[in-house]
Write a protein that holds these residues in place. Structure first.
Motif, mmCIF file in Angstrom:
data_model
loop_
_atom_site.group_PDB
_atom_site.id
_atom_site.type_symbol
_atom_site.label_atom_id
_atom_site.label_comp_id
_atom_site.label_asym_id
_atom_site.label_seq_id
_atom_site.Cartn_x
_atom_site.Cartn_y
_atom_site.Cartn_z
ATOM 1 N N LEU A 43 -12.110 12.878 -12.440
ATOM 2 C CA LEU A 43 -10.747 12.768 -11.914
ATOM 3 C C LEU A 43 -9.931 11.740 -12.693
ATOM 4 C CD1 LEU A 43 -11.494 12.964 -8.079
ATOM 5 C CD2 LEU A 43 -10.522 14.765 -9.542
ATOM 6 N N ARG A 44 -10.565 10.665 -13.140
ATOM 7 C CA ARG A 44 -9.859 9.673 -13.969
ATOM 8 C C ARG A 44 -9.429 10.306 -15.284
ATOM 9 N NH1 ARG A 44 -13.735 6.035 -12.158
ATOM 10 N NH2 ARG A 44 -14.960 6.335 -14.042
ATOM 11 N N GLU A 45 -10.324 11.097 -15.890
ATOM 12 C CA GLU A 45 -9.975 11.761 -17.152
ATOM 13 C C GLU A 45 -8.783 12.704 -16.938
ATOM 14 O OE1 GLU A 45 -12.016 14.154 -20.855
ATOM 15 O OE2 GLU A 45 -13.072 14.129 -18.939
ATOM 16 N N LEU A 79 -1.802 21.398 -23.770
ATOM 17 C CA LEU A 79 -2.318 20.350 -22.889
ATOM 18 C C LEU A 79 -2.495 20.875 -21.465
ATOM 19 C CD1 LEU A 79 -3.262 17.467 -22.479
ATOM 20 C CD2 LEU A 79 -0.854 16.789 -22.223
ATOM 21 N N ALA A 80 -1.580 21.716 -21.015
ATOM 22 C CA ALA A 80 -1.707 22.313 -19.682
ATOM 23 C C ALA A 80 -2.978 23.158 -19.602
ATOM 24 C CB ALA A 80 -0.483 23.165 -19.354
ATOM 25 N N GLY A 81 -3.337 23.829 -20.698
ATOM 26 C CA GLY A 81 -4.575 24.605 -20.731
ATOM 27 C C GLY A 81 -5.805 23.719 -20.621
ATOM 28 N N VAL A 82 -5.793 22.593 -21.328
ATOM 29 C CA VAL A 82 -6.914 21.646 -21.257
ATOM 30 C C VAL A 82 -7.004 21.076 -19.836
ATOM 31 C CG1 VAL A 82 -7.759 19.395 -22.070
ATOM 32 C CG2 VAL A 82 -6.845 21.059 -23.713
ATOM 33 N N LEU A 83 -5.868 20.687 -19.279
ATOM 34 C CA LEU A 83 -5.850 20.162 -17.912
ATOM 35 C C LEU A 83 -6.341 21.203 -16.915
ATOM 36 C CD1 LEU A 83 -2.608 18.033 -17.820
ATOM 37 C CD2 LEU A 83 -4.844 17.332 -16.956
ATOM 38 N N TYR A 84 -5.904 22.418 -17.097
ATOM 39 C CA TYR A 84 -6.333 23.497 -16.200
ATOM 40 C C TYR A 84 -7.850 23.642 -16.241
ATOM 41 C CZ TYR A 84 -6.695 28.029 -13.935
ATOM 42 O OH TYR A 84 -7.049 29.039 -13.078
ATOM 43 N N ASP A 85 -8.408 23.641 -17.441
ATOM 44 C CA ASP A 85 -9.859 23.781 -17.580
ATOM 45 C C ASP A 85 -10.597 22.645 -16.880
ATOM 46 O OD1 ASP A 85 -9.550 26.120 -19.044
ATOM 47 O OD2 ASP A 85 -9.812 25.135 -20.992
ATOM 48 N N LYS A 86 -10.093 21.438 -17.023
ATOM 49 C CA LYS A 86 -10.745 20.286 -16.394
ATOM 50 C C LYS A 86 -10.551 20.303 -14.877
ATOM 51 C CE LYS A 86 -11.079 17.331 -20.342
ATOM 52 N NZ LYS A 86 -12.519 17.475 -20.466
ATOM 53 N N LYS A 87 -9.355 20.678 -14.422
ATOM 54 C CA LYS A 87 -9.085 20.699 -12.981
ATOM 55 C C LYS A 87 -9.828 21.812 -12.260
ATOM 56 C CE LYS A 87 -4.403 18.810 -12.792
ATOM 57 N NZ LYS A 87 -3.021 19.143 -12.408
ATOM 58 N N LYS A 90 -15.928 24.332 -12.554
ATOM 59 C CA LYS A 90 -16.751 24.754 -11.412
ATOM 60 C C LYS A 90 -17.655 23.622 -10.914
ATOM 61 C CE LYS A 90 -16.779 29.727 -12.071
ATOM 62 N NZ LYS A 90 -15.693 29.932 -11.152
ATOM 63 N N GLU A 91 -18.187 22.843 -11.825
ATOM 64 C CA GLU A 91 -19.048 21.727 -11.412
ATOM 65 C C GLU A 91 -18.262 20.715 -10.583
ATOM 66 O OE1 GLU A 91 -22.072 18.350 -13.253
ATOM 67 O OE2 GLU A 91 -20.959 19.638 -14.624
ATOM 68 N N LEU A 92 -17.031 20.413 -11.006
ATOM 69 C CA LEU A 92 -16.181 19.507 -10.230
ATOM 70 C C LEU A 92 -15.934 20.075 -8.840
ATOM 71 C CD1 LEU A 92 -14.332 17.009 -9.929
ATOM 72 C CD2 LEU A 92 -12.490 18.398 -10.938
ATOM 73 N N GLY A 93 -15.615 21.357 -8.764
ATOM 74 C CA GLY A 93 -15.380 21.993 -7.472
ATOM 75 C C GLY A 93 -16.593 21.931 -6.564
ATOM 76 N N GLN A 94 -17.771 22.176 -7.142
ATOM 77 C CA GLN A 94 -19.007 22.112 -6.350
ATOM 78 C C GLN A 94 -19.284 20.687 -5.876
ATOM 79 O OE1 GLN A 94 -21.745 23.819 -9.176
ATOM 80 N NE2 GLN A 94 -21.275 25.919 -8.574
ATOM 81 N N GLN A 95 -19.053 19.721 -6.743
ATOM 82 C CA GLN A 95 -19.271 18.323 -6.363
ATOM 83 C C GLN A 95 -18.309 17.906 -5.249
ATOM 84 O OE1 GLN A 95 -18.716 16.564 -10.230
ATOM 85 N NE2 GLN A 95 -20.920 16.474 -10.643
ATOM 86 N N VAL A 128 -8.441 23.446 -5.091
ATOM 87 C CA VAL A 128 -8.187 24.766 -4.492
ATOM 88 C C VAL A 128 -6.819 25.292 -4.933
ATOM 89 C CG1 VAL A 128 -7.785 25.973 -2.306
ATOM 90 C CG2 VAL A 128 -9.733 24.429 -2.531
ATOM 91 N N ARG A 129 -5.817 24.421 -4.914
ATOM 92 C CA ARG A 129 -4.460 24.815 -5.301
ATOM 93 C C ARG A 129 -4.410 25.236 -6.766
ATOM 94 N NH1 ARG A 129 0.050 23.093 -7.587
ATOM 95 N NH2 ARG A 129 -0.744 21.077 -8.231
ATOM 96 N N THR A 130 -5.081 24.492 -7.621
ATOM 97 C CA THR A 130 -5.053 24.785 -9.052
ATOM 98 C C THR A 130 -5.825 26.055 -9.380
ATOM 99 O OG1 THR A 130 -4.849 22.423 -9.535
ATOM 100 C CG2 THR A 130 -5.506 23.854 -11.348
ATOM 101 N N THR A 131 -6.970 26.253 -8.741
ATOM 102 C CA THR A 131 -7.766 27.445 -9.041
ATOM 103 C C THR A 131 -7.119 28.724 -8.515
ATOM 104 O OG1 THR A 131 -9.131 27.082 -7.073
ATOM 105 C CG2 THR A 131 -9.987 26.239 -9.169
ATOM 106 N N ALA A 132 -6.099 28.570 -7.699
ATOM 107 C CA ALA A 132 -5.435 29.752 -7.139
ATOM 108 C C ALA A 132 -4.562 30.475 -8.161
ATOM 109 C CB ALA A 132 -4.589 29.361 -5.926
#
Length: 181
Positions: A43-45, A79-87, A90-95, A128-132
């Motif tokens: 999340l910091r990244e 940059l929006a694509g990189v942010l999207y990938d990080k946001k 799947k591992e972040l979502g599971q955690q 959840v909002r971003t993955t939508a």
């Protein structure tokens, strides 16, 4: 905005010296603490990259030479694509989901303190909002910010707001597209 909110929520929780409550078993608390640490690192990244995005937007409005909007739009879309990938990792979502369940959906559950529970709750909502929405839409929105802003500046200079109408219509269309998800 979300950028400011995410950054302000992650940073205090990470730098906080408070310790998790001891109501939960030691192994559960240790596991949750480690999981929380992994999540906040991610999340910091994300918050740092959002800061870069904000700087690109500021520079666009203050310093960017006229006619450079196309290149800046491409930068912001990348940059929006990189942010999207990080946001949407799947591992972040599971955690986040595991932490959210562990703390009872944000109530606390004795494992995380209130600030940490709020970070998990809000980060999960953002996930959840971003993955939508699809990545391509996130990139389109970032690029449109630049092209529409450039059109607005030109329309304002020449007092020809009809020239901004196509960009305004694109904003309406892209927001309708986003709302459909």
């Amino acid at each position: 905005t979300n950028r400011a909110t995410m950054s302000s929520l992650v940073t205090p929780a990470v730098t906080s010296t408070s310790t998790p409550l001891s109501a939960a078993s030691s192994s559960t608390a240790d596991r949750c603490s480690a999981l929380y640490s992994e999540c906040t690192k991610k999340l910091r990244e994300i918050a740092h990259l959002e800061g870069i995005s904000g700087l690109l937007g500021w520079d666009e409005m203050v310093m960017l030479p006229s006619g450079s909007g196309g290149s800046r739009g491409d930068q912001k879309a990348a940059l929006a694509g990189v942010l999207y990938d990080k946001k949407t990792d799947k591992e972040l979502g599971q955690q986040l989901d595991e932490l959210r369940q562990e703390v009872g959906g944000g109530v606390g559950g004795g494992v995380l303190n209130q600030v940490q529970s709020a970070v998990v709750r809000d980060a999960y909502k953002e996930y959840v909002r971003t993955t939508a929405i699809p990545k391509e839409l996130a990139q389109k929105i970032a690029s449109l910010e630049t092209t529409a802003y450039e059109a607005w500046v030109e329309a304002r200079k020449t007092a020809n707001f009809a020239a901004f109408a196509p960009s305004l219509q694109e904003w309406v269309d892209v927001n309708r597209e986003r709302a459909a998800f």
